[in-house]
Design a protein around this motif. Structure first.
Motif, PDB file in Angstrom:
ATOM      1  N   ASP A 115       0.860  -1.179   0.000  1.00 47.76           N
ATOM      2  CA  ASP A 115       0.000   0.000   0.000  1.00 47.76           C
ATOM      3  C   ASP A 115       0.897   1.230   0.000  1.00 47.76           C
ATOM      4  O   ASP A 115       2.039   1.170   0.445  1.00 47.76           O
ATOM      5  N   GLY A 116       0.389   2.334  -0.465  1.00 40.66           N
ATOM      6  CA  GLY A 116       1.165   3.562  -0.467  1.00 40.66           C
ATOM      7  C   GLY A 116       0.398   4.740   0.097  1.00 40.66           C
ATOM      8  O   GLY A 116       0.864   5.873   0.018  1.00 40.66           O
ATOM      9  N   GLU A 117      -0.761   4.480   0.674  1.00 40.85           N
ATOM     10  CA  GLU A 117      -1.616   5.551   1.172  1.00 40.85           C
ATOM     11  C   GLU A 117      -1.334   5.751   2.661  1.00 40.85           C
ATOM     12  O   GLU A 117      -1.791   4.986   3.495  1.00 40.85           O
ATOM     13  N   TRP A 118      -0.557   6.779   2.983  1.00 41.38           N
ATOM     14  CA  TRP A 118      -0.093   7.007   4.345  1.00 41.38           C
ATOM     15  C   TRP A 118      -1.058   7.820   5.189  1.00 41.38           C
ATOM     16  O   TRP A 118      -0.985   7.787   6.409  1.00 41.38           O
ATOM     17  N   PHE A 119      -1.950   8.575   4.592  1.00 40.70           N
ATOM     18  CA  PHE A 119      -2.797   9.468   5.381  1.00 40.70           C
ATOM     19  C   PHE A 119      -3.839   8.698   6.181  1.00 40.70           C
ATOM     20  O   PHE A 119      -3.967   8.882   7.384  1.00 40.70           O
ATOM     21  N   TYR A 120      -4.597   7.817   5.523  1.00 39.59           N
ATOM     22  CA  TYR A 120      -5.653   7.066   6.211  1.00 39.59           C
ATOM     23  C   TYR A 120      -5.261   5.623   6.504  1.00 39.59           C
ATOM     24  O   TYR A 120      -5.431   5.135   7.610  1.00 39.59           O
ATOM     25  N   HIS A 121      -4.741   4.926   5.500  1.00 42.27           N
ATOM     26  CA  HIS A 121      -4.503   3.490   5.647  1.00 42.27           C
ATOM     27  C   HIS A 121      -3.472   3.163   6.714  1.00 42.27           C
ATOM     28  O   HIS A 121      -3.609   2.175   7.430  1.00 42.27           O
ATOM     29  N   TRP A 122      -2.415   3.966   6.827  1.00 41.23           N
ATOM     30  CA  TRP A 122      -1.350   3.656   7.780  1.00 41.23           C
ATOM     31  C   TRP A 122      -1.852   3.662   9.213  1.00 41.23           C
ATOM     32  O   TRP A 122      -1.415   2.875  10.032  1.00 41.23           O
ATOM     33  N   SER A 123      -2.790   4.516   9.528  1.00 42.15           N
ATOM     34  CA  SER A 123      -3.204   4.656  10.926  1.00 42.15           C
ATOM     35  C   SER A 123      -4.621   4.168  11.198  1.00 42.15           C
ATOM     36  O   SER A 123      -5.127   4.340  12.299  1.00 42.15           O
ATOM     37  N   SER A 124      -5.250   3.520  10.246  1.00 42.67           N
ATOM     38  CA  SER A 124      -6.674   3.200  10.378  1.00 42.67           C
ATOM     39  C   SER A 124      -7.000   2.232  11.511  1.00 42.67           C
ATOM     40  O   SER A 124      -8.087   2.272  12.056  1.00 42.67           O
ATOM     41  N   SER A 125      -6.077   1.364  11.895  1.00 49.96           N
ATOM     42  CA  SER A 125      -6.408   0.401  12.958  1.00 49.96           C
ATOM     43  C   SER A 125      -5.376   0.373  14.077  1.00 49.96           C
ATOM     44  O   SER A 125      -5.240  -0.619  14.778  1.00 49.96           O
ATOM     45  N   GLY A 126      -4.643   1.452  14.264  1.00 48.84           N
ATOM     46  CA  GLY A 126      -3.631   1.489  15.313  1.00 48.84           C
ATOM     47  C   GLY A 126      -2.427   0.648  14.930  1.00 48.84           C
ATOM     48  O   GLY A 126      -2.310   0.184  13.795  1.00 48.84           O
ATOM     49  N   TRP A 127      -1.522   0.438  15.903  1.00 49.29           N
ATOM     50  CA  TRP A 127      -0.280  -0.262  15.581  1.00 49.29           C
ATOM     51  C   TRP A 127       0.082  -1.348  16.585  1.00 49.29           C
ATOM     52  O   TRP A 127       1.126  -1.976  16.447  1.00 49.29           O
ATOM     53  N   ASP A 128      -0.738  -1.597  17.585  1.00 48.83           N
ATOM     54  CA  ASP A 128      -0.358  -2.560  18.622  1.00 48.83           C
ATOM     55  C   ASP A 128      -0.298  -3.992  18.110  1.00 48.83           C
ATOM     56  O   ASP A 128       0.216  -4.875  18.777  1.00 48.83           O
ATOM     57  N   TRP A 129      -0.765  -4.252  16.925  1.00 47.10           N
ATOM     58  CA  TRP A 129      -0.767  -5.582  16.315  1.00 47.10           C
ATOM     59  C   TRP A 129       0.416  -5.799  15.371  1.00 47.10           C
ATOM     60  O   TRP A 129       0.644  -6.899  14.893  1.00 47.10           O
ATOM     61  N   MET A 130       1.186  -4.750  15.076  1.00 48.90           N
ATOM     62  CA  MET A 130       2.170  -4.789  13.999  1.00 48.90           C
ATOM     63  C   MET A 130       3.504  -5.385  14.453  1.00 48.90           C
ATOM     64  O   MET A 130       4.236  -4.772  15.219  1.00 48.90           O
ATOM     65  N   GLU A 131       3.796  -6.597  13.977  1.00 47.94           N
ATOM     66  CA  GLU A 131       5.095  -7.204  14.266  1.00 47.94           C
ATOM     67  C   GLU A 131       6.192  -6.437  13.543  1.00 47.94           C
ATOM     68  O   GLU A 131       7.221  -6.112  14.123  1.00 47.94           O
ATOM     69  N   TRP A 132       5.992  -6.192  12.261  1.00 48.24           N
ATOM     70  CA  TRP A 132       6.940  -5.402  11.485  1.00 48.24           C
ATOM     71  C   TRP A 132       6.251  -4.784  10.285  1.00 48.24           C
ATOM     72  O   TRP A 132       5.155  -5.176   9.914  1.00 48.24           O
ATOM     73  N   ALA A 133       6.928  -3.811   9.717  1.00 41.26           N
ATOM     74  CA  ALA A 133       6.479  -3.193   8.470  1.00 41.26           C
ATOM     75  C   ALA A 133       7.667  -3.151   7.527  1.00 41.26           C
ATOM     76  O   ALA A 133       8.798  -2.889   7.951  1.00 41.26           O
ATOM     77  N   GLU A 134       7.412  -3.451   6.272  1.00 38.86           N
ATOM     78  CA  GLU A 134       8.435  -3.292   5.246  1.00 38.86           C
ATOM     79  C   GLU A 134       8.118  -2.034   4.461  1.00 38.86           C
ATOM     80  O   GLU A 134       6.958  -1.773   4.139  1.00 38.86           O
ATOM     81  N   LEU A 135       9.156  -1.273   4.190  1.00 41.22           N
ATOM     82  CA  LEU A 135       9.033  -0.061   3.395  1.00 41.22           C
ATOM     83  C   LEU A 135       9.813  -0.291   2.111  1.00 41.22           C
ATOM     84  O   LEU A 135      11.006  -0.596   2.152  1.00 41.22           O
ATOM     85  N   SER A 136       9.143  -0.167   0.990  1.00 39.58           N
ATOM     86  CA  SER A 136       9.753  -0.423  -0.309  1.00 39.58           C
ATOM     87  C   SER A 136      10.152   0.893  -0.965  1.00 39.58           C
ATOM     88  O   SER A 136       9.350   1.827  -1.042  1.00 39.58           O
ATOM     89  N   VAL A 137      11.399   0.964  -1.420  1.00 37.01           N
ATOM     90  CA  VAL A 137      11.898   2.151  -2.113  1.00 37.01           C
ATOM     91  C   VAL A 137      12.349   1.756  -3.514  1.00 37.01           C
ATOM     92  O   VAL A 137      12.736   0.617  -3.754  1.00 37.01           O
TER      93      VAL A 137
END
Length: 129
Positions: free
Chosen positions: A64-86
């Motif tokens: 996904d590339g939508e940082w405004f809504y999608h990144w924060s829509s469900s909080g982060w306490d569930w996130m083991e890791w995130a990959e950022l693609s450049v």
């Protein structure tokens, strides 16, 4: 754009589900919120795409590339890791500067970066340098 394939350790259907007690937290909501705000300050061409691994279910999100809504829509306490693609060296350096400033635990990958919300007990994670 071609996105990188799954890495070793990515979720496989039918595999053992992680228990939160097997992990310790290395990022809090403040860090994740700071990341979102910093990425939104980058030009749109420098904003990385992301995908996230859910610690509780093992599910791996779609890129996904939508940082405004999608990144924060469900909080982060569930996130083991995130990959950022450049895609470019220029974009990599801008994203690296953000991750260094926020002091995210993680690692550089061929596709970009993997940053951690949780790390398995007994394992260590270095900071992005």
């Amino acid at each position: 754009m071609t996105l990188p394939p799954a890495l070793p350790g990515d979720f496989v259907w039918g595999a053992h589900m992680a228990r939160p007690s097997d992990y310790y937290s290395v990022a809090n909501d403040t860090k994740w919120r700071e990341l979102r705000e910093a990425v939104l300050m980058l030009t749109s061409s420098d904003q990385p795409r992301f995908r996230c691994k859910n610690l509780e279910t093992g599910n791996l999100s779609q890129w996904d590339g939508e940082w405004f809504y999608h990144w924060s829509s469900s909080g982060w306490d569930w996130m083991e890791w995130a990959e950022l693609s450049v895609e470019t060296a220029h974009q990599r350096e801008h994203v690296r500067a953000v991750l260094r400033r926020i002091r995210f635990a993680g690692e550089q990958t061929t596709a970009g970066f993997r940053i951690y919300g949780y790390v398995r007990n007994g394992e260590a994670a270095g900071y992005i340098e």
